[in-house]
Design a protein around this motif. Structure first.
Motif, PDB file in Angstrom:
ATOM      1  N   CYS B  61       0.859  -1.258   0.007  1.00 29.63           N
ATOM      2  CA  CYS B  61      -0.113   0.219  -0.088  1.00 29.63           C
ATOM      3  C   CYS B  61       0.865   1.365   0.007  1.00 29.63           C
ATOM      4  CB  CYS B  61      -0.817   0.037   1.182  1.00 29.63           C
ATOM      5  SG  CYS B  61      -1.840  -1.405   1.421  1.00 29.63           S
ATOM      6  N   THR B  94      -6.624   7.071 -12.702  1.00 35.50           N
ATOM      7  CA  THR B  94      -6.583   5.738 -13.394  1.00 35.50           C
ATOM      8  C   THR B  94      -5.203   5.212 -12.293  1.00 35.50           C
ATOM      9  OG1 THR B  94      -4.815   6.697 -14.852  1.00 35.50           O
ATOM     10  CG2 THR B  94      -6.888   5.895 -15.749  1.00 35.50           C
ATOM     11  N   ASN B  95      -4.789   5.896 -11.452  1.00 33.17           N
ATOM     12  CA  ASN B  95      -3.639   5.536 -10.602  1.00 33.17           C
ATOM     13  C   ASN B  95      -3.570   5.729  -9.159  1.00 33.17           C
ATOM     14  OD1 ASN B  95      -3.336   8.120 -11.210  1.00 33.17           O
ATOM     15  ND2 ASN B  95      -0.969   8.181 -12.127  1.00 33.17           N
ATOM     16  N   ASP B 115      -2.418   0.525  -4.504  1.00 36.16           N
ATOM     17  CA  ASP B 115      -2.076  -0.914  -4.047  1.00 36.16           C
ATOM     18  C   ASP B 115      -1.339  -1.528  -5.111  1.00 36.16           C
ATOM     19  OD1 ASP B 115      -3.249  -0.158  -1.483  1.00 36.16           O
ATOM     20  OD2 ASP B 115      -5.134  -0.979  -2.219  1.00 36.16           O
ATOM     21  N   LEU B 116      -0.430  -2.151  -4.741  1.00 37.03           N
ATOM     22  CA  LEU B 116       0.278  -3.220  -5.785  1.00 37.03           C
ATOM     23  C   LEU B 116       0.561  -4.647  -5.244  1.00 37.03           C
ATOM     24  CD1 LEU B 116       2.890  -0.610  -6.955  1.00 37.03           C
ATOM     25  CD2 LEU B 116       0.888  -1.164  -8.264  1.00 37.03           C
ATOM     26  N   ASP B 122       6.689  -4.348  -9.963  1.00 37.78           N
ATOM     27  CA  ASP B 122       8.098  -4.153 -10.604  1.00 37.78           C
ATOM     28  C   ASP B 122       8.694  -2.511 -10.384  1.00 37.78           C
ATOM     29  OD1 ASP B 122       6.981  -2.488 -12.734  1.00 37.78           O
ATOM     30  OD2 ASP B 122       6.915  -4.067 -14.052  1.00 37.78           O
ATOM     31  N   ARG B 124       9.134   0.038 -12.333  1.00 35.39           N
ATOM     32  CA  ARG B 124       8.269   1.101 -13.003  1.00 35.39           C
ATOM     33  C   ARG B 124       6.863   1.276 -12.287  1.00 35.39           C
ATOM     34  NH1 ARG B 124       5.218   1.600 -18.731  1.00 35.39           N
ATOM     35  NH2 ARG B 124       3.807  -0.023 -18.158  1.00 35.39           N
ATOM     36  N   GLU B 125       6.352   0.035 -11.794  1.00 34.76           N
ATOM     37  CA  GLU B 125       5.016   0.299 -11.019  1.00 34.76           C
ATOM     38  C   GLU B 125       5.138   1.111  -9.713  1.00 34.76           C
ATOM     39  OE1 GLU B 125       2.579  -3.362 -12.654  1.00 34.76           O
ATOM     40  OE2 GLU B 125       3.997  -3.928 -11.135  1.00 34.76           O
ATOM     41  N   ALA B 128       5.894   4.522 -10.442  1.00 31.49           N
ATOM     42  CA  ALA B 128       4.541   5.423 -11.072  1.00 31.49           C
ATOM     43  C   ALA B 128       3.756   5.442  -9.909  1.00 31.49           C
ATOM     44  CB  ALA B 128       4.103   4.587 -11.981  1.00 31.49           C
TER      45      ALA B 128
END
Lengths: 143, 149
Positions: B61, B94-95, B115-116, B122, B124-125, B128
């Motif tokens: 998070c 969107t993000n 959240d990822l 990765d 890049r994510e 971002a």
């Protein structure tokens, strides 16, 4: 109607053994049978990017048509409650979608090119449960 | 920089931070914080917290704090309009998404968060996500005329 969006979502749907419906070039939907004979529709939308390599996948499920509410707004306490829930809802959250009306939706986004099956599943099932749970509390099954 | 709380979570976060050149502080096995420098010389706190999904998947998070709920309530801001506006932002974004998180027994904090999944995240994510939450949090801070975080 096949395209990169369809191919990627179909691959993940097949891995999850889901029946999907191809609504149009940029939209796919999934209907879930929830507890108590309830159902919940989740739409997967493609938002293409200019470059073609940062397309977004929006996964959303509607709960409530807010169009008929005063000023097309939720009440203060309801809106605050949903924003509080957004702290606990993983890979998804509550939002007001004003495209084609004004709907309260549970939604989450991922990059299309980087989308993994686990990411897709986490948000897909997450928004379905969030939306159905709130519909159930509100005593409706509109979507 | 050595990791005082090694875990799969902190190891991955700080590996990416080191590669990018971000300064950070590991505060537990499930939390890392950093100060992200915005282009306009303003800085913004960003937190990485570990959470488990219902299916046991570890989630990263990423969040950036903006303003206390008590500050909003003490201001002349129309709370109904603001809370609805934040939910509308969530619909267009969107993000990231807006949320209120507990700060203490009697106060909460407005945060921008995303959240990822730890396993699939990765560099890049993560980059971002940090850029998105810090940017919108800083803009919202400016609107309230605060720079507490």
């Amino acid at each position: 109607m096949s395209n990169k969006f369809h191919e990627i979502i179909t691959k993940h749907a097949d891995a999850l053994d889901l029946n999907i419906h191809y609504d149009n070039e940029h939209m796919i939907s999934v209907m879930f049978n929830m507890e108590g004979g309830r159902s919940q529709r989740v739409v997967v939308m493609h938002h293409p990017s200019e470059s073609g390599n940062s397309d977004i996948v929006e996964i959303a499920s509607a709960v409530l048509d807010v169009s008929s509410m005063p000023d097309q707004m939720l009440g203060t306490s309801m809106a605050l409650r949903l924003l509080r829930e957004n702290d606990k809802s993983l890979c998804a959250g509550w939002a007001l979608d004003k495209v084609g009306g004004c709907h309260l939706v549970a939604m989450g986004n991922w990059w299309l090119d980087d989308l993994d099956t686990e990411e897709f599943a986490t948000t897909l099932y997450g928004v379905a449960q969030m939306a159905d749970g709130l519909e159930s509390q509100l005593g409706v099954d509109n979507f | 920089m050595s990791n005082p709380y090694p875990s799969s979570f902190t190891d991955k976060i700080i590996t990416y931070c080191d590669q990018i050149g971000w300064n950070y502080e590991v505060t537990s096995e499930g939390s890392v914080k950093m100060l992200f420098m915005e282009n306009d010389e303003r800085s913004q706190m960003v937190f990485f917290n570990s959470q488990q999904s219902a299916k046991g998947t570890e989630v990263v998070c990423v969040s950036s704090p903006v303003v206390r709920l008590s500050t909003i309530r003490e201001s002349d801001v129309d709370q109904k309009a603001l809370f609805n506006e934040l939910l509308e932002h969530n619909g267009r974004s969107t993000n990231y998404r807006w949320a209120f998180t507990p700060l203490s027994e009697d106060d909460e904090l407005l945060i921008a968060c995303v959240d990822l999944l730890l396993e699939t995240m990765d560099e890049r994510e993560m980059t971002a996500a940090v850029s998105a939450v810090s940017s919108v949090a800083d803009q919202m801070e400016s609107r309230f005329g605060v720079d507490e975080f």
